[in-house]
Enzyme design. Sequence first.
Site, short mmCIF file in Angstrom:
data_model
loop_
_atom_site.label_atom_id
_atom_site.label_comp_id
_atom_site.label_asym_id
_atom_site.label_seq_id
_atom_site.Cartn_x
_atom_site.Cartn_y
_atom_site.Cartn_z
N GLY A 60 -25.34 47.40 -11.08
CA GLY A 60 -26.45 46.47 -10.96
C GLY A 60 -26.55 45.57 -12.18
O GLY A 60 -26.39 46.03 -13.31
N GLU A 91 0.84 -1.20 0.00
CA GLU A 91 0.00 0.00 0.00
C GLU A 91 0.87 1.25 0.00
O GLU A 91 0.61 2.22 -0.75
CB GLU A 91 -0.90 -0.03 1.24
CG GLU A 91 -2.00 1.01 1.27
CD GLU A 91 -2.89 0.79 2.48
OE1 GLU A 91 -3.93 0.10 2.35
OE2 GLU A 91 -2.56 1.31 3.57
N GLY A 131 -23.63 40.72 -11.93
CA GLY A 131 -23.37 39.37 -11.43
C GLY A 131 -22.72 39.34 -10.07
O GLY A 131 -22.12 38.33 -9.69
#
Length: 1112
Positions: A258, A127, A261
């Site tokens: 405005g 492992e 996003g």
Amino acid sequence: MEIDLEATAVPDTEQEESCSNHINSILTKINTQMASSFSSPSNPANYSRSWSYHVFLSFRGDDTRLKFVGHLYEALIGRGIHTYKDNKEISYGELIDTSVTEAIEGSQIAIIVFSENFAESSWCLRELAYIIDCEKRRGLTVVPIFYDVEPTVVRKQKRKHEEAFSQHELKNESDVVASWRKTLREVSGHSGDEFKSASMDESEFIKKIVNGISKMILPLTPWKNDKLVGMEDRMHNLISQMQIGLDVVLMIGIWGVGGSGKTTLANSVYNEISWKFDCCCRIENVREKSSKHGLEKLQEQILSSVWKDNKVQVGSVEDGKHMTSEKLRLKKVLILLDDVNEVEQLEALAGSLDWFGKGSRIIITTRDVQLLNVHGVINVHKVSMLKDDEAINLLCKLPGLDKSMWDFKELSQQVVSYASGLPLALTILGSSLVKANIKEQKSILAKMKVIPNDDILGKLKISYDGLKKDVQELFLDIACFLRWEVEATAMEILDACHFEPTAGVKVLKDRALITVNSYGRFDMHDLVQEMGHHIVRGEGNDGKNPEKQRRVWKEEDVVNICAMDTATTNVNMIEVVRFTNKRYQGNEELLHNILQDHPPIVANGKNLRWIYWSGDLEIPLLTNFPQRTLRCLELRNIMQDQLWQGYKFLPCLKIMELWYLTNLTRTPDFRGIPNLERFTLINSPYLEEIDLSFGLLENLVFIWIEECPKLKIFPSINRLKNLETLSFYMCKPGLFELPEIQQENMDSVAHPELGNSGETQVQKPGGEDLVDVEECCLEKASSSHNNINRHTRLWVSHSNLTKLDLGWCNLKDEDIGSFDWELPNLLELNLSYNSFSRLDFSLLGLPKLKWLNVIDCDSLVELKDLPSSIAVIQADYCSSLERFGDTSKCKWLWNVSNYYGSKLDPSDGVRLLKSMLKGNAIDQDHFISVFLEHQIPVGFEGSFFKGETFTLRSYIRDTFRLPLRDNWDNDFCGLLMRVVSHGPTIFMGINISKHESDTEYDYVFLKDSDEEPEPQYDGDVSTHVGYVSFSALRQTTSLNSSYNTISVFIKDDWRSFTAELVPRKNKDDPLQTTKAATMSPEFWDEKDIYGPNFEIEHDSKSFVKIRWQTWC
């Protein structure tokens, strides 16, 4: 990811260093290099790939599985770090299997716990070799820990490690053992931490490891939303600027025009990083909410989110500041403040960096960069507009836009050029082209060319101009009056105003001009609302002549109009007026003087269709009131004792709402309101009677009367054949003091315009001594009128009524016994907070009843002969309730709650549960939720279904996993769970996912057995039983047979958890492909006092998350 750890390797000496120095050294090195790598454009793979696990744990089972590794694993899982821990016992020489290699490949970090006997296991060495290969090949991060073994012993393979390798050399090829030796030297040369169990605090050591790991990990699933264009790069760029790994407090401002996003970017970042913080809170629409509800409510929202306490109360803004700074200074929090427009808001909600714990991040979105500068926000991020290619991509993703139209390329280029990279403008303008013919599209493009590039509102208005006249009117009403109103309520108002709104609202949604938010309320972008306001105020010369506007909502405009000379001013243009009196709070005397000398606008306008007036007025508001056009009347907080004097003919009025008219002593004559459909009367403490003409309103469908404690006289409503909802909530039972007197009076009530000649007498069916008073809170006739038989029975009958609310009416047994109920279509019955002791449904004509609320009926002993149609019973705080009666015929029953029902016999609870589980819920793929105030034997589930049962009796752990075997979706129809707890609330998260290996589980598999009975727990305990239908989820989510693990997280104080995979009755039947019965109206899912019991919180291709909660 390649992390250079050699430069921090521990010297080849046996000098002891403190745990703190070791852990800080490695984590500082790793965090620095990882942060650099993650923010570099050259390393995008870390964000773009999906992972199975955050951490892979490698360890020698015999040494550490049940001690250190077990505790480390629980700590990682508790912090939301998805960790692989192989629980299998491995035989000597067994090859590493594919599930383990796949887990290593799918992990971001490998923690290797070296222990004294680590090298004895060939499995561990194989492992380890695979882990180091992944480190070299793909940059797996490796973090070694030395548990009761010195790093030099591992590196030089001394003592037991040397003995172990000698044994390996006898059983394996020499080159294999040599490679293992080399691998062990390499990994033990990495900087690592040494733990000595004899002298160090394990919990502190694990805490530091987990804190460090939590700063290193990435989300398992990469952020992706195909509907958002250009957002991913912007999000990652902003996250890198936020320096999440640093233990400092930062405020980050997101600034832009405005529609650019800002909110979308902020929410994307919030969703991506929220799991890295102790507590999170998102406050949307700060500007609107602070104006509407006050800053104290927003402070309460932050404190409630962080402390998970919904009862937090803030007395003043200054108190809120103090509480926030005191309670959050030790918490690592993430707070999003969206749409801030005043410095005072920031001072109240995030006044100073030292209010928050180390590592906290405060995200602020605003259109005003100067506001950020004044508050001292240094990290300011300006939102960039979309590039042309991104804008075209966004345009292409709009639903319904035909890319094969006459010249899509030219069209898209013109729209993109015109929108100037503004996402909102692109979305709205693009949506206006959907379903438009060629001529209409060319007209839209022509209008674009004559509007300046900086005129954002003008650009948005093009979409408005493309609407039909009636839809334009609908939009303006929503923009001016109905933003944030519940959709159903708004639709009722719009329908009353004769808009026939269903089709129009769909058009507005399709054009992206309005949305419905997650709370079911109308919403729109601020700029779109501003555009609507701009259009309306343009009618009045930009607000200079508000009397020429058709809609008036600004308080100063209303007051100015009222102050005008009525002899020379024409106010007949006004159709809707809304006055809320907020501007004059604290200065009511000034307002009173203005309106005392000048009658309110509503007294003179002749074309008003909707009036909403909230204000402290003593003069009659509707004195003259020639309003034959009025369709909706809402009055709140006015001081007059009557609405108007005498008879008023209002033939179009459909909605009348009267809230907090605390001086009201009489209602108007209703004869002139023949088309009234909805009547609401709330909190009129001095009102004693409703005018008898109310009984003539044949079009009424909704009556809601609440908190009118002195109300005694209410007319017979036998004419109201269309009535669906009737409520007398918190009214005394003396509502019908003398039914005969009312009958006599009603005989004389008539009006020629109603075509009535007095035929309003209440009929007594069958010649019996019955008085038809239809639905009400009732009182026996007073003794002063001895012509009334003491045993008079009251006939409660209505064919169309679906909802009846008699809560808080102090109804007793004699009141219930005096009713003759004939309500063949009643679905909802609220009898909460009353004083009767029994409900025998065999005596009540309620054959279709679905929802019954008897909460806090503390004298109630028995519910008898419940109707077979019943689906939901809410009986919390019924402290005397002993029996539910026979529920075996109640096949639709799925939701029962009986918190604080200490007298209910446990055997009755078992019978109730068994009848529910034998009903239609499981057969027809519905969920089940039951909450009973006592302990039910653990053997209940398994003894009923004989399925696979799993039990855990430990309240130390909170998260468990259950692997699903192959073909589970054919074998089982759902998961049945039972939790024993010490409190009224259980919150459980149920994840069904693909990520877990089928070799890992944390359940103790116990077949139901008499050999191991459940203990009786001390103190008051509750039982929560829930059933999750797999078939229902297959119809409503992404769930399919490839999902192979169920994970369960339990919050709150629990004592025992039992789950059963319920087998299908007939496995040969094909899986359902029709719509799940979850949606069947027979189960009546829509009604719950405390919110939904089950809710799908997440649905993706990797996992489905269901929330189950029972609470009071």
